[in-house]
Design an enzyme around this catalytic site. Structure first.
Site, PDB file in Angstrom:
ATOM      1  N   GLY A 183       0.831  -1.206   0.000  1.00 44.68           N
ATOM      2  CA  GLY A 183       0.000   0.000   0.000  1.00 44.68           C
ATOM      3  C   GLY A 183       0.863   1.252   0.000  1.00 44.68           C
ATOM      4  O   GLY A 183       1.959   1.271  -0.560  1.00 44.68           O
ATOM      5  N   SER A 184       0.367   2.248   0.709  1.00 45.48           N
ATOM      6  CA  SER A 184       1.035   3.555   0.664  1.00 45.48           C
ATOM      7  C   SER A 184       2.429   3.546   1.273  1.00 45.48           C
ATOM      8  O   SER A 184       3.201   4.480   1.065  1.00 45.48           O
ATOM      9  CB  SER A 184       0.176   4.588   1.380  1.00 45.48           C
ATOM     10  OG  SER A 184      -1.093   4.633   0.766  1.00 45.48           O
TER      11      SER A 184
END
Lengths: 378, 618
Positions: free
Chosen positions: B318-319
């Site tokens: 993810g981020s």
């Protein structure tokens, strides 16, 4: 001849070799007790010395005395066997001993000598023609079968077999015809299935185990197997005095009696084993020479019978511990620890020496009572 | 001679025959003796030694497992074993019957015991049961008169005094299986245990030690006559882990019932202080022997308690992956920190639209702002400019995409996609859209928590490719020398920009983890949130449109991630927190990370890293 003179005529080389065996025995028993005189070696040495004295005493007694006393001794032994049957001490799983407070005697042992004496005396008085007739064999067969039956009842399979074999040898040497042997043999074989149910369990088991040793490695076959391992692991030169692992860790049963040869050959190797067998061979060969040197039939038959008994003992014991024949519980003469057996054997050698000393004496062929008996029969 | 020469002739002839026969018999004896003592001597000598010697193995005590301060994590405790010796039993069947009444023995147990009794020699003890409870011991003692042939022996059992804590690191020991046999005779000892997972498995040989032997001469009944030979074995050596049990415990308790993983490591030495995976299991149950149903329950548990999620769990980063994308772009020179990109809430590429997590858009972003707000559109654009292959290269440099050679079994590779990979594996050309998705750490990209922690450690370190380690480096000359690592090869100014962004995430209002900032004077934590979509759900969502996380069943919700390092001014600790299906990195993972980091900074275990650590071997 005075007894001093007779002592000079004793065949001292035989005595020497017998002493050699005694020495081996004491040595082996010291090892069996892990290097201790107690409990076996000291006592065995004492007995041996006493036996040597007894042997020499027997040797100087006139052989005709023993000839005359043959049937009497036989009768006494027979009575003792019956007594043992009635109130003998139970030892080794069988009634064999008779306790006379000061000494325990094993009548079956003495019977071996007594039987040989009796048969020698009987055949001394029979001509070849007479022996060819079955009627003259009935009495000696009875003489043989009575003690054999009693010994079997004890039950002592080994001694019974021994008595039978010695007797057969005497019949054979006396001149019994081969067809007569065949008749006896065939009769015995047909009797086997009949006697089988009367054998004790342990006797049947011993026979069966001998035929199929692999079926029972931890039971009766165990003894033979462990004995073979002991011998084999001894190798050519042995493990050394007192270092027989099989013997000292009790894998070997009865190392001081029946399996003393195994222990000896485990510790001294094949070299020691052969030396021992060689010593026995000399003793046996000398004994045969003495017997054959006798100028009367009684001396020859008795001497040959006694020597054959000795040989059969040595062979049976050695063959048993090597796994050639079943475990029969026969000691190695002069080596195994045990009083009666040694006394008997030395008594036998005393007789042999006596035969030799008195080899030229005149001997009546006939027993007056028996002559009368046969006259009335025919 | 009394005139019967015939009789004498017959006797002499027959004596000759008899004599020959006796010579023959004597020959047979000699031949037999020769065959036994010369020809077959070797075989019998062997049999005689087999009779005589009994060699017994002595199991060495298993080495302990200790944490960095010498706190024992795995030890050996006495254990009462009940055995039967058939030789000593009057009636084995009766004894076994009595035992069955006194102890809960199953039918299989009885069958095994009978089989072993038959197979072994009569004086060899056969194990009936281990780990007797006190009550069972008493019951046996009271009935001892009826239990001829029964002996109670003291053995040792592996014991994990912290139970579930650190189970994934420690692993467990269990009975030797057929396939574990390596020829080491120790493994054939009844009741011997080998490491089956974790450190117990990885360091099994060192922990096991070497078996001693003990040769005794036995007599015919198997009784010992004397000791012949005694070779003291080697006790297993202790294994010192880098863990700090206090922090491990704090992290595990902070995670509570979540299905999660936490790793904390030293960014200088790579030493791992905390490695937690929840839910856990009690390794003591394994040393006791697990029943089939217990095993099935553990295997069927939806949160996979036996899996060490910290090294074997693979998640879309993810981020948290955005730092890598930023660094790839900065190093390649395709963007500068000042380059501004405007976020309208989505980015169009051909016919496809790529959404930002904030549907209204973030407005104009530069790199630091992009990280602070975790703006997806910004990183779609950066990723588009830098291209997937350069991103992949940078990801690898930061420890992603391949096993780290960590000292625990079961480590996973993770996945860093690139053009050639897709062609090889999927036989399709790479799509530009996939680069955009990869730019926010979604799509094919996978990383283990340990890899993410390593990534953060390298960012915080800035110079070296730190590798995580779990066993303490050996002490030389009283000093634990840190491992030498390969240089990172990234320009310090670019690292500085990324760290500025991570600082902003946690410490500047508007940062995605500002609310979970470490509110501690003098101690600043920098971090990055991540919310990773569970992949199969992602694909379905593309077709059916947006669904709110809270409306999804638990196992389809997003994973919550947070990576962090601290203190900002002089970084020492890197951390990753992953809460499976925790929905949001900033809400589910960042607060956990903040609490654990506060405790880490308070206890500051790295202070002792290069200092002398007294060895507590005994």
């Amino acid at each position: 001849m005075s007894w001093r003179e007779k002592l000079r005529h004793v065949n001292w080389s035989l005595v020497l070799f017998i002493n050699g065996l005694g020495l081996v025995s004491v040595t082996a028993l010291v090892s069996a007790a892990d290097g201790n005189i107690e409990p076996w070696a000291g006592r065995q040495a004492m007995r041996f010395m006493v036996s040597v004295v007894m042997m020499l005493t027997v040797a100087v007694v006139d052989i005709r005395f023993w000839m005359r006393g043959a049937y009497v001794l036989y009768a006494i032994c027979l009575v003792l066997l019956v007594v043992v049957d009635a109130h003998g001490t139970v030892g080794m799983g069988a009634q064999r001993w008779i306790d006379l407070c000061f000494i325990q005697i094993q009548p079956s042992e003495i019977m071996k000598v007594a039987l040989t004496l009796s048969l020698a005396r009987y055949f001394h008085g029979r001509s070849l023609e007479e022996i060819a007739k079955p009627i003259y064999l009935i009495l000696p067969i009875i003489i043989v079968l009575l003690p054999v039956g009693l010994v079997l009842k004890q039950p002592d399979l080994g001694t019974a077999m021994m008595l039978l074999m010695v007797s057969s040898t005497l019949f054979f040497l006396a001149g019994a015809r081969l067809w007569q042997f065949s008749v006896v043999l065939v009769t015995s074989i047909t009797l086997v299935p009949v006697t089988w149910p009367f054998l004790h369990d342990y006797q049947r088991k011993r026979i069966l185990t001998f035929l199929h040793p692999e079926t029972d490695p931890l039971g009766a076959g165990y003894h033979i197997l462990q004995s073979k391992i002991a011998l084999g692991s001894g190798g050519l030169f042995g493990k050394g005095f007192g270092k027989g692992t099989q013997s000292h860790l009790n894998f070997l049963p009865e190392k001081q009696t029946d399996f003393i040869f195994t222990m000896w050959a485990e510790e001294q190797g094949m070299v020691g084993g052969l030396a021992l067998l060689f010593l026995y061979t000399i003793v046996i060969a000398l004994s045969y020479t003495l017997a054959l040197r006798s100028r009367n039939q009684f001396g020859r038959l008795l001497g040959l019978g006694l020597t054959t008994t000795f040989f059969l003992y040595v062979f049976s014991n050695a063959a048993m511990v090597m796994g050639l024949i079943p475990v029969v519980g026969i000691p190695l003469p002069l080596l195994s620890y045990g009083g009666t057996a040694m006394m008997t054997v030395m008594f036998g050698f005393g007789l042999l020496l006596s035969i030799d000393i008195h080899r030229d004496v005149q001997m009546s062929r006939h027993c007056p009572y028996l002559r009368d008996l046969f006259k009335t029969l025919s | 001679m009394h005139g019967d020469p015939d009789r004498t002739r017959v006797l002499s002839r027959r004596m000759m025959i008899l004599g020959l026969g006796q010579v023959g018999l004597l020959g047979a004896l000699i031949a037999r003796l020769y065959s036994l003592q010369v020809l077959e001597s070797d075989r019998y000598r062997l049999l005689s030694d087999e009779n005589r010697f009994s060699t017994r193995l002595l199991a060495p005590p298993r080495g302990r497992i200790l944490d960095r301060f010498g706190v024992p994590l795995a030890i050996n405790i006495p254990n009462f074993v009940i055995q039967v010796i058939s030789e000593r039993a009057e009636n084995m069947e009766k004894t076994l019957d009595t035992l069955t009444r006194l102890l809960p023995l199953t039918h299989q147990d009885c069958q095994r015991i009978r089989r072993e009794i038959e197979r072994r020699r009569s004086f060899v003890p056969v194990m009936v049961r281990e780990n007797l409870s006190w009550e069972e011991m008493v019951r046996i003692q009271v009935n001892f008169p009826d239990l001829s042939g029964v002996v109670i022996e003291q053995g040792f059992t592996r014991f994990y005094p912290l139970y579930e804590l650190g189970a994934h690191v420690l692993g467990y020991v269990a009975a030797v299986a057929e396939e574990d046999q390596t020829g080491d005779r120790l493994l054939e000892l009844p009741g011997f245990r080998v490491g089956k997972a974790g450190t117990e498995r990885l360091h099994d040989l060192a922990l096991r030690g070497r078996g001693g032997t003990y040769t005794v001469e036995v007599n015919a009944v198997g009784r010992i006559v004397k000791e012949v030979d005694w070779h003291e074995g080697e006790a297993g050596s202790d294994v010192h882990l880098t863990l700090d049990v206090r922090l491990q415990q704090f992290a595990a308790e902070r995670l509570g019932l979540e299905s999660a993983a936490v790793v904390v490591m030293d960014i200088v030495t790579g030493e791992v202080f905390v490695l937690v995976s929840t839910p856990s299991f009690d390794p003591n149950r394994f040393s006791r022997g697990l029943s089939a149903t217990e095993w099935k329950d553990l295997m069927a548990h939806p949160q996979a308690p036996l899996t060490n999620k910290a090294v074997a769990g693979q998640y879309a980063p993810g981020s948290t992956f955005k730092m890598i994308v930023a660094l790839a772009a900065l190093e390649a020179g395709v963007v500068t920190p000042e380059v501004r990109i405007h976020c309208f809430g989505s980015l169009s590429l051909g016919n496809a639209r790529f959404h930002c997590w904030k549907s209204g858009g973030h407005g104009t972003m530069d790199l630091v702002l992009g990280l602070q707000h975790s703006c997806d559109v910004y990183f779609y654009e950066v990723a588009r400019r830098v291209g997937i292959d350069r991103i992949a290269k940078m990801a690898r440099r930061f420890g992603l995409g391949a096993r780290l050679g960590f000292d625990l079994p079961g480590e996973q590779n993770g996945l860093v996609p690139e053009r050639t990979w897709k062609m090889q594996v999927m036989k399709e050309p790479w799509q530009l859209g996939e680069t955009l998705v990869a730019g926010i750490g979604q799509g094919f990209t996978l990383a283990t928590p340990l890899q993410l922690c390593t990534m953060v450690a390298r960012i915080a370190n800035g110079r070296a490719q730190v590798r995580p380690r779990l066993s303490l480096a050996p002490v030389t000359k009283g000093v634990r020398r840190p491992e030498k690592f390969e240089p990172l090869g990234v320009q310090p100014k670019n690292i500085a920009v990324v760290r500025q962004g991570m600082y902003a995430v946690s410490n500047v209002p508007g940062g995605t983890a500002y609310r979970a900032r470490l509110n501690q004077p003098g101690l600043v934590m920098s971090g990055k949130t991540g919310t990773s979509q569970v992949r199969r759900v992602t694909q379905r969502e593309r077709a059916s449109g947006v669904r709110k996380n809270q409306n999804l069943p638990w196992e389809q919700r997003d994973h919550a991630l947070f990576v962090a390092y601290a203190p900002e001014n002089a970084p020492r600790y890197a951390m990753v927190v992953i809460v499976e299906h925790g929905c949001s990195g900033s809400k589910a993972a960042a607060p956990v990370a903040r609490d654990i980091m506060r405790e880490v900074l308070k206890l500051d275990p790295a202070r002792f890293s290069t200092a002398i650590v007294r060895s507590t071997n005994h």
